[in-house]
Design a protein around this motif. Sequence first.
Motif, PDB file in Angstrom:
ATOM      1  N   THR A 138      -2.147  24.959  63.885  1.00 34.26           N
ATOM      2  CA  THR A 138      -1.490  24.168  63.716  1.00 34.26           C
ATOM      3  C   THR A 138       0.145  24.979  63.144  1.00 34.26           C
ATOM      4  O   THR A 138       0.874  24.935  63.576  1.00 34.26           O
ATOM      5  N   ARG A 141       1.324  27.279  65.246  1.00 32.74           N
ATOM      6  CA  ARG A 141       2.646  26.524  66.363  1.00 32.74           C
ATOM      7  C   ARG A 141       3.957  26.219  65.677  1.00 32.74           C
ATOM      8  O   ARG A 141       4.673  26.802  66.038  1.00 32.74           O
ATOM      9  N   SER A 142       3.602  26.327  64.452  1.00 31.79           N
ATOM     10  CA  SER A 142       4.527  25.447  63.553  1.00 31.79           C
ATOM     11  C   SER A 142       5.672  26.834  64.126  1.00 31.79           C
ATOM     12  O   SER A 142       6.597  27.189  64.333  1.00 31.79           O
ATOM     13  N   GLU A 145       6.793  27.761  67.133  1.00 28.58           N
ATOM     14  CA  GLU A 145       8.260  27.882  68.114  1.00 28.58           C
ATOM     15  C   GLU A 145       9.371  27.554  67.019  1.00 28.58           C
ATOM     16  O   GLU A 145      10.525  27.855  67.612  1.00 28.58           O
ATOM     17  N   THR A 172      -4.323  29.197  66.931  1.00 27.13           N
ATOM     18  CA  THR A 172      -2.558  28.476  67.422  1.00 27.13           C
ATOM     19  C   THR A 172      -2.410  29.028  68.874  1.00 27.13           C
ATOM     20  O   THR A 172      -2.065  28.303  69.612  1.00 27.13           O
ATOM     21  N   GLU A 175      -3.779  24.827  70.155  1.00 25.73           N
ATOM     22  CA  GLU A 175      -2.330  24.604  69.556  1.00 25.73           C
ATOM     23  C   GLU A 175      -1.744  24.549  71.178  1.00 25.73           C
ATOM     24  O   GLU A 175      -0.144  23.714  71.126  1.00 25.73           O
ATOM     25  N   ARG A 176      -1.132  25.284  72.389  1.00 23.85           N
ATOM     26  CA  ARG A 176      -0.432  25.940  73.191  1.00 23.85           C
ATOM     27  C   ARG A 176       0.686  24.810  72.670  1.00 23.85           C
ATOM     28  O   ARG A 176       1.695  24.376  72.899  1.00 23.85           O
ATOM     29  N   PRO A 177       1.532  26.257  71.698  1.00 23.40           N
ATOM     30  CA  PRO A 177       3.394  25.911  70.922  1.00 23.40           C
ATOM     31  C   PRO A 177       3.652  26.206  72.434  1.00 23.40           C
ATOM     32  O   PRO A 177       3.382  26.923  73.075  1.00 23.40           O
TER      33      PRO A 177
END
Length: 623
Positions: A138, A141-142, A145, A172, A175-177
């Motif tokens: 997660t 992902r942050s 993005e 990562t 999480e499909r960013p």
Amino acid sequence: MQIPPIKHALGLCALCAALLMAGCNTQPPMEGPPPADRSFQAFWSKRVTGYITAADGTELRYSVLLPKGAGKFPVLIRYSGYDSGSIGGSAYLADNETFSVAMDKDLVERGYAVMGVQARGTGCSQGTFDFLGPQYGTDGRSAVEFAAQQSWSNGSVGMFGWSWAGMSQLMTATERPKGLKAIAPGMILGDPRSDSWAPGGVPNQEFTTTWHWFVDMRWDAVKASAETEKDKRCLAQVEANKAKVVSSSLMYNLIRHPLRDEWTKQREPRNRANEVQVPVLSMQSWQDEAVLAREGYYQERLDPKLLWMVQSSGGHNLYESEHFRKEKLYPFLDHFVKGEQNGFESTKRLEIWQETVADVREGRHQPNETANPGWTIERDHYPLAVKPVSFALSEDGELIEGGQGSGKPDAYLYPIPGPDVNTYLKDNAWGWQHPLWKQGSLAYTSAPFERDFLSYGTASADIWLSTFLAPDTDVQVTITEVRPDDKEVFVQRGWLRMSNRKLDESKSTELRPWLVDEPDAIQPMLPNVPALGRVEIPPFSHPFRKGSKLRIWIDAPSRTGGYGFAYYSLQSRNSVYHDAQHPSRLVLGELTGVTAPQALPACDTLLKQPCRHNPLSAFSRPL
């Protein structure tokens, strides 16, 4: 057949005395990686540093190197807990950097913004260190993005790198960013317990200890850059992370979690690999000294339409190879991240490097940067179908292709570790050999091959074994090639704790035993009662040319690469059975339809496949 107990007892007494006389395998402490032999000038137009706010408010340090020119740029992220959040600092320019500054330079000059992100609880990032914990994905992902939304970004983001920076990509991507276009992971832990922490159930405690020592060194590099920049916030955070990491370190947690449990299962990146929805370029090294070639077999869980793969003999840092970078990595990123129509999507899905060598064998980076395949095999899909070929263990140390074993059991004293190989102290080489190796090991050797035999993929050593009054024992199986010139070449190695031998029959195949590896599946050994232990041999590919012989060694676990095992210590006299009721065998996968170059490579030229004089030769030299 059972051996009389009095002979067992006498053998154990001899073992006790011999071990005392021989002493321990004492070696000098490691002194760290080779010193930097190069330095760099700034190759970027602008460096941007700052902090990313993760979903729970934790702030993660990042550093971005922007290419020359105006406009917005595609972004490539390297995300790890080493020193990635400090790229571009003084330590980085002095090549005091975990990964490859030269690779970053190439990418910046190709028009990418290269961004390093520091994992939580490491370097100058806030939070608590939790290796491969749920927040690792997660947080990634942050980061993706965040990168996609910056003023210097065109919104197209990829990820690259190996080792810890490879694991981060897989976690990562699940999480499909938004903005993530492709990943290129190399040399990862997909199933950390079976890949590294306890392969076959045998604890590998030396690696986690030395790894934390290495991590601490990398944070010293972060500190050095921060001191140059007078970054008080970063310096304070590094000291805070150093002070608290012990309570959440792998050393601490693996003592608390010695068997597979929920904590372990939460840290298996392979489990969600099927959720990856972007193109993947995977690189895998057969003799990887840091993570093995197993990688949890995560590639088999990916959508095959999204997968490209390079496999090679060699070690953990082979991702640095200029051949790989220029022929595979850069075209892959240019196509899927930058959007160039270079035809990469039509290239072969699988490239297997055979007999990989290096033009330069000295230096910190050069052996990997100059690595290239002796020859290659290309296929348009993965995994490949192979033909299982069985070699029966038999009396007189014979290994019989397609045959059946016979004769009385062979005994060896335990625990006498086998020879070290590819250690950090003596890389690309056979290392220390116990003085009692003849009493503490068994070898089985085939007749010379009458054809070229190309082994590919996983293998299984199915060993019927008994112990004398010991409720457990650890088995190491080493595969070698004995060449016509009487040289022996290391090929691959696997391990099994016999109490961990219970199989998941629904997942096991003839070529790949799949252990249950759960506390309730533990099965102690009974005195003098043979039990079947199937030893998983991690994937490899090796050509056994006509005239060469196949050999396996059976002994106690020994140092292999960075792995050092806490093997079961109770002394025993183990016996290997190979009669009709106990058909011990080695099963290899044969990849047919391949023609290997006729000439044998020069001894000791293959990366991570050291060569030695045949110790069982009639003209053997002292080891």
